[in-house]
Design an enzyme around this catalytic site. Structure first.
Site, PDB file in Angstrom:
ATOM      1  N   ARG B  21       0.798  -1.150   0.413  1.00 17.73           N
ATOM      2  CA  ARG B  21       0.185   0.338   0.520  1.00 17.73           C
ATOM      3  C   ARG B  21       0.873   1.398   0.017  1.00 17.73           C
ATOM      4  NH1 ARG B  21      -3.267  -1.446   4.830  1.00 17.73           N
ATOM      5  NH2 ARG B  21      -2.200  -1.803   5.002  1.00 17.73           N
ATOM      6  N   ASN B  39      -6.360  -2.991   1.703  1.00 18.21           N
ATOM      7  CA  ASN B  39      -6.510  -4.461   1.989  1.00 18.21           C
ATOM      8  C   ASN B  39      -7.807  -5.285   2.168  1.00 18.21           C
ATOM      9  OD1 ASN B  39      -3.564  -4.712   1.905  1.00 18.21           O
ATOM     10  ND2 ASN B  39      -3.189  -5.687   3.777  1.00 18.21           N
TER      11      ASN B  39
END
Ligand SMILES: [Fe+3]
Ligand SMILES: [Mg+2]
Ligand SMILES: [Zn+2]
Ligand SMILES: [Zn+2]
Lengths: 382, 798
Positions: B21, B39
């Site tokens: 990320r 996620n």
């Protein structure tokens, strides 16, 4: 049909083929013998001992092959021991067993098929806690089998019966065409009385119990294997075939009131198979110590040559006894007081976890799984 | 902005806990894109908004240059309505899913963390647990999925303020690094020794603090710096148990013959070489001859033990690898290893913490009890290891990796299946060098090296490992593939399992299917499966097999001529018995192998002749054993494959002559009963006369030919027999691709000669690259076979 080297293959056969047809509560545990109560609620029969007559009538001496023996006898297997005053729970029962004997070669160092047929059935009764009394013997003989061999077998059987204190009271003989049998097969059945208060079973074992082996293991199986392969390397090696009823009587006397949980003669599949049956039936772990298992050096040497594990080798005069942990010393002393139990040893103990498994603590500090064999042992090494 | 679009992008694969990320955040903001990233249970989801060209560039970059630990299986994108929202944000995780997101293997400490480790100004200076999203423990500390701190053995270490700040900062390389910690909040290193240990460099027992806990026994903490204390003990010739990533190792100074020999005695490991850990690459080069691939593997993220040719003057004690031409070497892979090795500045033996044949100890309790007689001290810490993982082992063949053991650093990264199972499959593996494999869709999760199953502790790590994998990857197997050997504990496990359909897979078919899966090949091929022993479809033991095989089916086209295995497993432990089985009375009395084993020779040949516990086998491994007994004098082995390894290491690679080996026609195989029509059918079946090779070796040795030449001629002879056999199968089938599998193909000399001959004859040769050719690869092959069988069944129905 594949022959099981012991254990699972033959057990599967019994469970799949015979059990569904014959099913009843006595057969269900698939023990070596069944204990029956023939006289529920009635007084035990009076005890005159008609042994002598029965023995003569059922004898197989001489021309037994012509089948002049009576088809059956009526007999008394003796009075239930332990007093008739108790209720049904403490009254003993009749133990009844049967077994067939096929062995190659028929004659081997230390015995022949005759010893096996008598001792095997005597031992099956003894493993029920019974005092063996009478046996039957049935022969299937291949045409052309030498009579002197049969005579030799009959003599051995008579001697074995005498040694075990049992009588062979009835029998049968069939001769089959050449090639339809391998020399001679013998089936024996036996009855005996179980003293009151005795209840043994592979399912009666509990964590904390001690596991005893009555003597050095593996002698019979290794002897026969060497004889079969004509590998005469160990002259001093003889079969361990012997009747165990004297030994079990002493043990049950020394450890009364259910302190003996289970008795098993370690025949086909050896001690390993017996321990696995116990572990599974009682849902316990049996943990044994490699160094504690009595194996004579000559047997160890032969096992190394043959590449077999003594734990899986058949014995015909050795048993596994599981007794309450606190009775281990008394049990050991009782066994060692008998000539057949002089080398008895505590080989392990029963634990709760992991249930159903037999574990071997090796000399190196490892823990090996001693599993029941499915068939003939083939190496698992890649 | 008229040209603005918004795209929803999904990324599947190993994309969590690897800094994905923050990478997306940096990438998007760098490109001036708006949107969000998060996620969920499947992986990473992204929305990006900006000019169409920039959005496509973004998607390409996500696919083509992800962070180092990420494995991107698939990137899918679709256009969605623009929202005009400004900025780029990281959104909270979308709750606990069913755990499909993948967990990374344990990875060697990265360069940036190492820089911190050695930087006196850094707050993690000399911190033995430094890690980040690009490195550190993963698989071995995961308890449950999804991968977050609460689901790892780091759960009991609350982060300090500074660590928490890094953890929550998208710009930090520790953003959502689940194992993040520092000296203030992380695990603590301790050196423990029995109170009575009076050894140089260790303060006397009086200063020791007694440990609590029933199992700690008489272990006391040694005051002072644990790393310095350990270094002092090792220098003093002591053996120290060191808690690593996947379990405890036993360490000893590699130059100290007494220490290493002592370690051998305590471990009851007689001959098998020990692995070494050395401080750095120059130190490796002083021990071994390295090539570029060796160095790439040594310094790679998975840090395996690399087997390499040893230099004659390699400064290690003889007891490290008695008589071996190779050494197994690895570089430090955890911060603790780096601290130790830099301080020591010399190689150490680093072998798994166990008694021979036992699995590596990975819990403190097991280590303190089972290793108490082996180690003089324990360098340990309080971060638990949840799953045991041995070091991986590789060889190098033609500049590429040839796995010997695939474990730490690789597991649980999934292997792709060209054709995935329709229903989830569990492959139960074999018995020794055991692994299992859980597969769903096109992913096959091969387990870490489990070990030899007859050991109770090992069996438990198999059955518990299966449960762990099922939970971790959210896969409930419906089909369970197993070996045909009825006595394998893995077979019994498969048959005892409820609610799953068992599928038996022949051992050598599994080997070939595993090689096909490893290469992403569909078959059919000519499969040459050479190994020790495996259960055949006829109930005998196979092991020198020429198969015509695809994933779904196989036919035995040829094999080594069967010989008796006198004494079953005893014949495996005593290679001289195989010489007796092959030679019998042809071995001259009073000579060599027969003279050495005169006491039992006649009995063993009689057993072989009369079939007394002497099951027939077509094993190639046993052929190597027989020749090794004759050529090297190796009559008994203390570890699996020892006779063959020694024979290989002895061979003179310059020798080109080959012993001949006849192939005799055995019969004609019928048309294959397989649907599809394109499958090869018929052809003659043959047996290869291994006896020729044994007798030729015997003649050479008797004629005084030097052992290295005899060994080479035997290897060349086996290679020739393989090429000849493949030619025969090609004549019957037209197939021109050969797959080489089975433990025998860990033998690089044989692999080289066989590959060269086959290529000369125009064959394409497939060999293992990702899973070992030995039984460690069986579970993958079982899965491939079961998957193909399911697929075919499905087609038949439609
Ligand atoms: Fe194999
Ligand atoms: Mg019996
Ligand atoms: Zn890092
Ligand atoms: Zn911190």
């Amino acid at each position: 049909l594949a022959h099981g080297a012991g254990g699972k293959a033959s057990r599967t056969l019994v469970e799949a083929v015979f059990l569904p047809s014959f099913r009843n509560p006595h057969l269900e545990p698939l023990a070596d013998g069944a204990v029956l109560d023939l006289h529920p609620g009635t007084a035990p029969p009076d005890g005159e001992a008609p042994d002598g007559g029965a023995q003569n009538g059922g004898g197989l001496d001489g021309e037994a092959a012509h089948g002049r023996a009576p088809d059956g006898v009526s007999l008394d297997v003796g009075e239930p021991v332990g007093g008739g005053a108790g209720g049904p729970a403490t009254t003993g029962g009749l133990a009844f067993t049967t077994d067939s004997y096929v062995v190659t070669p028929l004659f081997f160092p230390g015995g022949d098929i005759g010893d096996l047929a008598v001792n095997g059935t005597v031992n099956d009764l003894a493993m029920c806690g019974a005092r063996p009394a009478h046996l039957s013997a049935a022969f299937i003989i291949e045409e052309g089998f030498p009579v002197e061999h049969l005579r030799r077998i009959a003599t051995t059987m008579a001697g074995a019966a005498r040694a075990a204190g049992v009588t062979i009271v009835t029998g049968d003989t069939k001769v089959v065409q050449r090639g339809k049998a391998d020399g001679c097969y013998i089936t024996t059945a036996g009855v005996g009385m179980v003293p009151s208060g005795v209840r043994l079973g592979a399912d009666a074992v509990r964590p904390g119990d001690a596991v005893i082996v009555s003597g050095p293991i593996g002698e019979h199986g290794v002897t026969v294997m060497l004889a079969r392969g004509r590998l005469d390397i160990e002259a001093e090696l003889v079969s361990d075939t012997a009747p165990l009823n004297g030994l079990t009587a002493r043990l049950l006397e020394a450890c009364p009131d259910g302190r003996v949980r289970c008795l098993r003669d370690a025949t086909r599949g050896g001690v390993a198979t017996v321990l696995n049956e116990i572990a599974r039936s009682s849902e316990v772990a049996v943990i044994i110590t490699e160094e504690a298992v009595p194996v004579r050096p000559v047997v160890r040497g032969a096992c190394e040559l043959l590449g077999i594990d003594p734990l899986y080798v058949a014995c015909e005069g050795r048993m596994v006894a599981v007794v309450a942990g606190e009775s281990a010393d008394a049990a050991l002393a009782a066994l060692r007081s008998h000539p057949l139990g002089e080398e008895a040893a505590v080989v392990g103990r029963v634990a709760e976890d992991p249930p159903g498994l037999v574990l071997l603590k090796t000399g190196f500090g490892g823990t090996r799984i001693v599993d029941v064999l499915v068939g003939d042992p083939l190496p698992r090494i890649c | 902005m008229r040209s603005c679009i918004r795209a929803e992008v999904r990324v599947d694969g190993v994309v969590q806990g690897v800094g994905f990320r923050p990478f997306v955040h940096r990438l998007a903001t760098g490109l001036g894109l708006c949107g969000l990233v998060g996620n969920d249970e499947r992986g990473v989801f992204i929305e990006v908004e900006g000019p169409a060209g920039t959005v496509s560039a973004f998607v390409r970059a996500v696919r083509d240059s992800p962070p180092p630990l990420a494995v991107v299986d698939r990137v899918t994108s679709r256009v969605i309505p623009v929202t005009g929202e400004p900025g780029f944000g990281i959104v909270a995780s979308a709750g606990a899913g069913n755990g499909r997101a993948l967990i990374s293997p344990d990875v060697a400490t990265c360069d940036e963390c190492l820089r911190e480790l050695w930087d006196p100004a850094d707050r993690r200076h000399l911190h033995p647990f430094v890690n980040c999203t690009a490195c550190g423990p993963r698989f071995t500390i995961v308890l449950s999925s999804p991968y977050d701190r609460a689901g790892t053995t780091m759960a009991s270490f609350p982060m300090c303020e500074e660590c928490a700040r890094e953890y929550h900062d998208p710009a930090s390389r520790r953003f959502h690094a689940q194992a993040v910690c520092c000296p203030a909040c992380g695990p603590r290193l301790r050196l423990l020794a029995p109170a009575a240990t009076a050894s140089p460099g260790v303060p006397s027992a009086s200063g020791h603090e007694r440990l609590d806990g029933p199992r700690a026994g008489a272990l006391c903490e040694v005051p002072g710096d644990p790393v310095a204390g350990t270094v002092a003990l090792l220098r003093a010739g002591r053996i120290v148990a060191i808690k690593g990533i996947g379990g405890y190792h036993l360490a000893a100074s590699a130059g100290d013959e007494r220490a290493v020999a002592g370690l051998r005695a305590r471990k009851r490991r007689e001959d098998r070489p020990f692995a070494l850990m050395v401080p750095d690459l120059p130190a490796v080069r002083r021990l071994c001859v390295t090539g570029p691939e060796e160095e790439r593997l040594l310094t790679g993220r998975s840090r395996p033990i690399v087997l390499m040719g040893r230099r004659p003057d390699a400064p290690v004690a003889p007891a490290v690898a008695p008589g071996a031409r190779e050494l197994g070497v690895m570089l430090p892979y955890s911060p603790l290893h780096h601290l130790l090795l830099r301080r020591l500045a010399e190689p150490i033996v680093l072998t798994s913490g166990n008694l021979s044949d036992e699995p590596i100890a990975h819990t403190d309790e097991a280590a303190f009890t089972r290793l108490s007689g082996l180690a003089d001290a324990f360098l340990t810490h309080d971060r638990p290891i949840h799953t045991r993982a041995d070091d991986s082992v590789v060889r190098v063949f033609r500049g590429a990796e040839l796995p010997v053991r695939r474990s730490r650093g690789h597991v649980p990264a999934p292997l792709p299946l060209a054709r995935g199972p329709l229903r989830p499959v569990l492959g139960c593996g074999a018995e020794l060098k055991h692994t299992f494999c859980l597969a769903r869709g096109r992913r096959a999760f091969v387990s870490q090296h489990i070990g030899d199953l007859e050991n109770h502790e090992t069996l438990r790590s198999f059955t518990e490992g299966v449960r762990h994998f099922e939970r971790l990857f959210g896969v409930r197997p419906e089909v369970v593939a197993h070996d045909l050997h009825p006595e394998y504990l893995s077979t019994k496990y498969a048959l005892d399992r409820e609610d799953t359909v068992p599928v038996g897979v022949q051992h050598h078919h599994a080997h070939i299917a595993s090689c096909l899966a490893d290469n992403g090949a569909a078959g059919p091929v000519i499969g040459v499966a050479f190994d020790g022993l495996g259960y055949g479809t006829d109930g005998t033991l196979w092991g020198g097999e020429f198969l015509v095989a695809g994933p779904a089916w196989f036919r035995r086209a040829g094999h080594l001529a069967p010989v008796p295995l006198p004494g079953g497993a005893a014949a495996v432990r005593q290679p001289w018995r195989m010489a007796a089985a092959y030679l019998g009375d042809a071995a001259p009395a009073g000579w060599g192998v027969r003279a050495r084993n005169a006491a039992l020779w006649d009995a063993v040949t009689a057993m072989a002749a009369r079939g007394v516990n002497a099951p027939p086998t077509s094993s190639a491994g046993r052929l190597f054993d027989a020749v090794s007994a004759i050529v090297t004098g190796r009559d008994a082995v203390t570890y699996e494959g020892q006779a063959a390894v020694e024979l290989e290491q002895l061979a003179d690679p310059a020798e080109r002559r080959a012993h001949p080996c006849r192939l005799l026609t055995d019969g004609v195989s019928g048309a294959l009963e397989v649907d599809g029509g394109r499958l090869p059918a018929g052809g003659e079946t043959f047996v290869a006369m291994g006896h020729d090779l044994v007798e030729a070796a015997l003649e050479d040795v008797r004629a005084g030919v030097a052992a290295p030449l005899v060994s080479a001629r035997f290897h060349n002879g086996v290679a020739g027999m393989i090429a000849e056999g493949c030619d025969r199968v090609r004549e019957g089938t037209g197939l021109a691709t050969v797959a080489l599998s089975g433990g025998v193909f860990q033998n690089v000399l044989l692999l080289e000669r066989a590959t060269a001959l086959l290529e000369e004859r125009g064959f394409t040769v497939l060999r293992h690259r990702r899973v070992p050719p030995n039984d460690g690869g069986i579970s993958l092959g079982q899965v491939a076979v079961a998957a193909a069988g399911q697929g075919r069944g499905e087609c038949d129905r439609s």
